[in-house]
Design a protein around this motif. Structure first.
Motif, PDB file in Angstrom:
ATOM      1  N   ILE B 199      50.176 -20.301  64.635  1.00 33.69           N
ATOM      2  CA  ILE B 199      49.381 -20.591  66.118  1.00 33.69           C
ATOM      3  C   ILE B 199      48.422 -21.337  65.799  1.00 33.69           C
ATOM      4  N   ILE B 200      47.307 -20.326  65.551  1.00 37.80           N
ATOM      5  CA  ILE B 200      45.697 -20.459  65.000  1.00 37.80           C
ATOM      6  C   ILE B 200      45.919 -21.757  64.592  1.00 37.80           C
ATOM      7  N   SER B 201      46.469 -21.848  63.214  1.00 41.64           N
ATOM      8  CA  SER B 201      46.440 -23.030  62.510  1.00 41.64           C
ATOM      9  C   SER B 201      46.820 -23.946  63.120  1.00 41.64           C
ATOM     10  N   LEU B 202      47.501 -24.718  64.028  1.00 47.36           N
ATOM     11  CA  LEU B 202      47.614 -25.411  64.647  1.00 47.36           C
ATOM     12  C   LEU B 202      46.735 -25.785  65.523  1.00 47.36           C
ATOM     13  N   THR B 203      45.902 -25.582  66.076  1.00 47.21           N
ATOM     14  CA  THR B 203      44.600 -25.642  67.142  1.00 47.21           C
ATOM     15  C   THR B 203      43.685 -26.671  66.066  1.00 47.21           C
ATOM     16  N   PRO B 204      42.809 -27.097  66.225  1.00 49.68           N
ATOM     17  CA  PRO B 204      41.753 -28.045  66.224  1.00 49.68           C
ATOM     18  C   PRO B 204      40.558 -27.453  64.984  1.00 49.68           C
ATOM     19  N   TYR B 205      40.682 -25.933  65.677  1.00 48.72           N
ATOM     20  CA  TYR B 205      38.993 -25.477  64.995  1.00 48.72           C
ATOM     21  C   TYR B 205      39.928 -24.519  63.772  1.00 48.72           C
ATOM     22  N   GLY B 206      41.386 -23.872  64.668  1.00 47.28           N
ATOM     23  CA  GLY B 206      41.925 -22.654  63.108  1.00 47.28           C
ATOM     24  C   GLY B 206      42.314 -23.401  62.221  1.00 47.28           C
TER      25      GLY B 206
END
Lengths: 309, 247
Positions: B199-206
């Motif tokens: 999920i974090i990888s789908l955020t801009p900063y992730g």
């Protein structure tokens, strides 16, 4: 001075609504080249919307505007070369110094007015290194005026020019505006100060509820008003105000703290004195004055019927 | 002879140099944080949990992203919403300078401050704690530029959706903490596994964090991470352009 004048600004049938609210309703006016043209009216009358449309910041729903032949709604780039604008309550970057602002604005124009004498003229010479946030309201206002003039505009819009200035600064700014006009620049002055309009403007449009109620010279507006003269006197005797009001030409007569004020057309003063004599009243501190723009303005903008006085 | 746009940009950089608080958060704070964390001995030990890297190795890209967050979310929207609220953009619109010039100026000065901060962080890590320099320079450059673009896009979107400076602060705060978390400021995202990590990888900063770590380790960033950043950038700039008002 008064040779044939070209219209510098033409506003024709301007209408602007914000949702349900009609801000400007069919305003038409011509501003002649080299005159100081006042737009006077209460808050929310549509003054600012009108000048914002002239400045190209708003596009009207109907009508058209020309500033020296330029359409401000489609050709903003050309407009900025001939029109300088001082907007109501527009600020600058908090930490910009007076000199930096003047230099920045100078860089916008091909042939800017040298900023140093202009700053001196506006009493900013001693504050060149001061930041905008540290200037007084009056100094901020004068800087704003300087920036509007720096590009040598042919027409300058000054919106609420002297709001927040002390009386001395106000007079200095007025002198500056006359100077600017004498150099051939057309000035459009938005104000709700009667005094400012009366002393400064060649012609005034009184605007209320989005429409022009009257457009004339200050003297013309005063003469056309229902109170061309004001007669005041003190008396300790009981006065029959009703009989004064019945005099031909009297528009109002009222009493406050022993001072009676009678407003009316030219020649009313004599009739009032005559009436007092028949009532056996001797007026003290009798004064007869030409009506001011105030009363003309109030007549023209008073759209709600006053029931009691 | 300067163009109005150049004059506006020059003025904005001069004014930005006076914003000590902004400069502290963008330029100094990230390297300060890295320096403090690097003083903790356990942070300098390589660990099998992090693929043979130490925690301080992971904090170099994290502090790079931290400076982007400070610039894009904390300071730039505050400046721009203030400019709009005070009628500066409107006033500029009545001159031959385009009000767009001032937006461009703000973006450029913030990007420059972030770049300076990143150089300091990378050099400090290298010199003080022996953290690795990016091995894939091209990969790092691509990941870095994309991260900066998407980051400034967040700032642009915050500016656009906030009707005034106060609302801008609220929106900024709401966005700030998830961004700090996904960038790995609280703990590097590498410590998470499974669904949370996905999920974090789908955020801009992730995604930015993944890409910078890959490039540092020597491989070109995974396309999926670059695509996530690119996708966010498109969405954010479309929002910003559609919603933005000059006054």
């Amino acid at each position: 001075m008064h040779q044939e004048r070209e219209p510098a600004v033409v506003v024709d049938g301007l209408r602007k609504t914000y949702g349900e609210k009609v801000a400007v309703d069919e305003i038409s006016l011509n501003v002649c080249e080299g005159e100081i043209f006042g737009i006077l009216g209460p808050n929310g009358a549509g003054k600012s919307t009108t000048v914002e449309a002239i400045a190209g910041l708003r596009v009207g729903d109907r009508g058209h505007i020309r500033v020296h032949g330029i359409d401000p709604w489609t050709d903003r780039a050309a407009l900025t070369e001939v029109l300088g604008v001082q907007l109501q309550e527009a600020k600058l970057q908090q930490k910009i110094t007076v000199q930096e602002a003047l230099e920045l604005w100078s860089a916008f124009y091909p042939d800017p007015e040298p900023w140093a004498p202009l700053a001196e003229r506006l009493g900013l010479g001693a504050h060149l290194g001061q930041r905008f946030e540290d200037l007084s309201g009056g100094q901020q206002q004068r800087l704003s005026i300087a920036l509007a003039l720096i590009g040598r505009p042919r027409v300058v819009v000054l919106d609420e020019l002297t709001t927040g200035l002390d009386p001395r600064a106000r007079r200095e700014v007025w002198d500056l505006v006359r100077d600017v006009r004498d150099r051939g620049v057309t000035v459009i002055l938005v104000t709700h100060s009667m005094e400012e309009a009366q002393t400064l403007c060649d012609r005034i449009a009184i605007v209320d509820a989005g429409r022009i109620r009257a457009l004339d010279t200050p003297a013309g507006l005063i003469a056309a008003g229902t109170a061309a003269t004001t007669t005041t006197f003190d008396t300790s005797a009981a006065i029959d105000l009703v009989s004064l009001r019945e005099i031909d030409g009297v528009t109002s007569a009222h009493s406050a703290n022993g001072t009676i004020t009678v407003e009316g057309a030219e020649g009313v003063a004599l009739a009032v004195i005559e009436a007092l004599r028949t009532q056996g009243v001797s007026p003290q501190r009798l004064r007869v004055a030409a009506g001011s723009l105030d009363s003309a303005y109030l007549d023209l903008t008073d759209t709600t019927q006053e029931i009691t006085r | 002879m300067t163009s109005p746009t150049a004059a506006v940009i020059r003025t904005e950089s001069r004014l930005f140099a006076r914003e000590r608080l902004s400069l502290f958060w963008i330029v100094l704070f990230p390297s300060l944080l890295l320096g403090v964390l690097g003083l903790i001995p356990s942070f300098r030990e390589d660990s099998a949990d992090f693929g043979g890297r130490s925690l301080i190795d992971l904090y170099v890209p994290v502090t790079v992203l931290l400076s982007m967050i400070m610039a894009s979310i904390m300071t730039m929207p505050a400046t721009l919403t203030g400019y709009r609220e005070n009628g500066i953009l409107r006033r500029l619109g009545t001159t031959p300078a385009k009000p767009f010039a001032i937006l461009l100026g703000q973006v450029l000065v913030h990007a420059a401050a972030v770049a300076a901060s990143s150089v300091i962080v990378i050099v400090l890590g290298r010199v003080a704690f022996g953290t690795p320099l990016p091995e894939s320079v091209v990969g790092y450059a691509v990941a870095y530029v994309l991260a900066l673009i998407v980051s400034l896009g967040i700032g642009a979107a915050i500016t656009a959706v906030s009707p005034n400076a106060k609302a801008g602060q609220v929106v900024g705060m709401v966005v700030f903490f998830p961004c700090m978390f996904t960038a790995g400021v609280y703990f590097p995202v590498e410590v998470f596994g499974g669904t949370v990590r996905d999920i974090i990888s789908l955020t801009p900063y992730g995604a930015a964090s993944n890409a910078l770590n890959d490039a540092t380790a020597g491989s070109f960033p995974e396309l999926v991470d670059l695509a996530v950043m690119g996708g966010w950038a498109v969405v954010l700039y479309v929002i910003a352009v559609r919603v933005f008002r000059w006054e």
